[in-house]
Design a protein around this motif. Structure first.
Motif, PDB file in Angstrom:
ATOM      1  N   VAL B  88      -1.357 -20.904  13.542  1.00 39.46           N
ATOM      2  CA  VAL B  88      -0.520 -20.318  12.259  1.00 39.46           C
ATOM      3  C   VAL B  88      -0.028 -18.787  12.842  1.00 39.46           C
ATOM      4  O   VAL B  88       0.760 -18.364  12.387  1.00 39.46           O
ATOM      5  N   ALA B  89      -1.169 -18.024  13.569  1.00 44.34           N
ATOM      6  CA  ALA B  89      -0.836 -16.860  14.106  1.00 44.34           C
ATOM      7  C   ALA B  89       0.571 -16.985  15.067  1.00 44.34           C
ATOM      8  O   ALA B  89       1.393 -16.091  14.891  1.00 44.34           O
ATOM      9  N   ILE B  90       0.400 -17.760  15.836  1.00 43.89           N
ATOM     10  CA  ILE B  90       1.342 -17.949  17.053  1.00 43.89           C
ATOM     11  C   ILE B  90       2.890 -18.173  16.152  1.00 43.89           C
ATOM     12  O   ILE B  90       3.698 -17.704  16.465  1.00 43.89           O
ATOM     13  N   LEU B  91       2.783 -19.055  15.228  1.00 45.72           N
ATOM     14  CA  LEU B  91       3.806 -19.705  14.415  1.00 45.72           C
ATOM     15  C   LEU B  91       4.402 -18.202  13.679  1.00 45.72           C
ATOM     16  O   LEU B  91       5.576 -18.236  13.954  1.00 45.72           O
ATOM     17  N   ALA B  92       3.520 -17.827  13.063  1.00 45.46           N
ATOM     18  CA  ALA B  92       3.978 -16.513  12.059  1.00 45.46           C
ATOM     19  C   ALA B  92       4.891 -15.425  13.171  1.00 45.46           C
ATOM     20  O   ALA B  92       5.944 -14.955  12.687  1.00 45.46           O
ATOM     21  N   ALA B  93       4.314 -15.212  14.309  1.00 44.04           N
ATOM     22  CA  ALA B  93       5.075 -14.403  15.228  1.00 44.04           C
ATOM     23  C   ALA B  93       6.153 -14.910  15.692  1.00 44.04           C
ATOM     24  O   ALA B  93       7.349 -14.207  15.718  1.00 44.04           O
ATOM     25  N   ALA B  94       6.339 -16.184  16.174  1.00 43.62           N
ATOM     26  CA  ALA B  94       7.604 -17.106  16.506  1.00 43.62           C
ATOM     27  C   ALA B  94       8.780 -16.802  15.609  1.00 43.62           C
ATOM     28  O   ALA B  94       9.885 -16.872  15.689  1.00 43.62           O
ATOM     29  N   ARG B  95       8.126 -17.214  14.334  1.00 35.87           N
ATOM     30  CA  ARG B  95       9.153 -17.323  13.362  1.00 35.87           C
ATOM     31  C   ARG B  95       9.880 -15.770  13.015  1.00 35.87           C
ATOM     32  O   ARG B  95      10.958 -15.958  12.544  1.00 35.87           O
ATOM     33  N   ALA B  96       9.114 -14.830  13.340  1.00 37.75           N
ATOM     34  CA  ALA B  96       9.714 -13.629  13.123  1.00 37.75           C
ATOM     35  C   ALA B  96      10.556 -13.005  14.303  1.00 37.75           C
ATOM     36  O   ALA B  96      10.995 -11.899  14.620  1.00 37.75           O
ATOM     37  N   GLY B  97      10.533 -13.726  15.346  1.00 37.08           N
ATOM     38  CA  GLY B  97      11.282 -13.713  16.780  1.00 37.08           C
ATOM     39  C   GLY B  97      10.690 -12.788  17.605  1.00 37.08           C
ATOM     40  O   GLY B  97      11.402 -12.274  18.536  1.00 37.08           O
ATOM     41  N   LEU B  98       9.490 -12.732  17.440  1.00 32.91           N
ATOM     42  CA  LEU B  98       8.576 -11.487  18.270  1.00 32.91           C
ATOM     43  C   LEU B  98       7.772 -12.500  19.496  1.00 32.91           C
ATOM     44  O   LEU B  98       7.454 -13.763  19.165  1.00 32.91           O
ATOM     45  N   PRO B  99       7.980 -11.967  20.651  1.00 37.65           N
ATOM     46  CA  PRO B  99       7.329 -12.612  21.762  1.00 37.65           C
ATOM     47  C   PRO B  99       5.809 -12.446  21.500  1.00 37.65           C
ATOM     48  O   PRO B  99       5.103 -11.828  21.051  1.00 37.65           O
ATOM     49  N   VAL B 100       4.932 -13.674  22.076  1.00 43.62           N
ATOM     50  CA  VAL B 100       3.557 -14.031  21.691  1.00 43.62           C
ATOM     51  C   VAL B 100       2.779 -13.922  23.159  1.00 43.62           C
ATOM     52  O   VAL B 100       3.383 -14.810  24.026  1.00 43.62           O
TER      53      VAL B 100
END
Lengths: 173, 173
Positions: B88-100
């Motif tokens: 969920v955390a990785i997806l939330a970052a990716a959805r916001a266009g942020l590098p993880v």
């Protein structure tokens, strides 16, 4: 009742949509396997799966989503990816405001074959017969997702009702 | 560089935001623990975590997100929830266009204490000192998330550059 079933996997995630009522034959609506490249970054893989599931939910407008329950006893090499893909599927359904039911592999096998210990070939054969398909679903991974969807239709969304009642009860305490 | 660190957990998910540059002291921006009730339905728990992480990302506008890498060797009773919360955390970052970026617990411990085998008390003590906090972060689970964020700032987003270069290379083949 239209149900979207998800057999979670990071590299191959089966999705199957069926329509029907408890105790009657189900109609197949669509099925596919959402794939992602193990060499790609995890964030991109989860994002692609999330995006495709959201598209399929918007396209097929299911009344509920059934996802295979993942156990930690599974193969430790693949269990993390399965758990992550499962979380993405559950979240995609919840974001769309749909009720989510989780079923163990044995529950699904028992629902479609009558035996909780049926093998993959038996499940595929029964799904093919139950949905009156001319040939087994291709890619093969879609069969388990269709079996999940059939299982949920036949249970008539009972789990959701039980879960909703329990939640109501707990909130009321 | 502003980094949001996530120590994934389904019941208690630590989140910490810090700002800084490699090799210099970091400034704490915010930290909290997102909690959910184990009695609640899994879909609602994941949805709440996703919603709160999206809010925190929108509020603090980090340049990147650092998430603890989950291993299947962990306690089998909690590993599934940790893997789901991590997804969920990785997806939330990716959805916001942020590098993880993903870091193992030992990488984080080594970054903030100098030892990959440091215990929780040492990590908390170092985070408190490094961020010049008057007292250890409360709730305590936030300390690990702050440590993750510090670790990523100090690495200067190196992982993202390596990952991006690798991906560019693979796509070009």
């Amino acid at each position: 009742m239209r149900v979207l079933g998800v057999d979670p996997g990071l590299t191959r995630c089966g999705v199957g949509v069926v329509e029907g009522v408890p105790g009657r034959q189900c109609t197949p609506i669509a099925y596919e396997v959402v794939q992602s490249d193990p060499d790609e970054e995890l964030a991109h893989r989860l994002l692609r799966l999330d995006g495709r599931l959201a598209e399929l939910i918007a396209l097929h407008q299911p009344d509920g989503v059934a996802v295979e329950r993942v156990f930690s006893q599974h193969n430790v090499r693949t269990v993390m990816g399965t758990a992550q893909a499962g979380a993405v599927a559950i979240l995609a359904a919840a974001r769309a405001g749909l009720p989510v039911a989780l079923y163990t592999p044995s529950e699904v096998k028992a629902a479609v074959t009558g035996s909780g210990t049926a093998d993959k070939a038996q499940v595929t054969a029964m799904v093919t017969r139950l949905l009156r398909l001319d040939a087994p679903p291709r890619p093969a991974d879609a069969a388990d997702a269709l079996a999940l969807a059939i299982c949920h239709v036949w249970r008539g969304g009972t789990r959701d009702k039980v879960a909703a009642a329990l939640q109501q009860y707990r909130r009321g305490r």
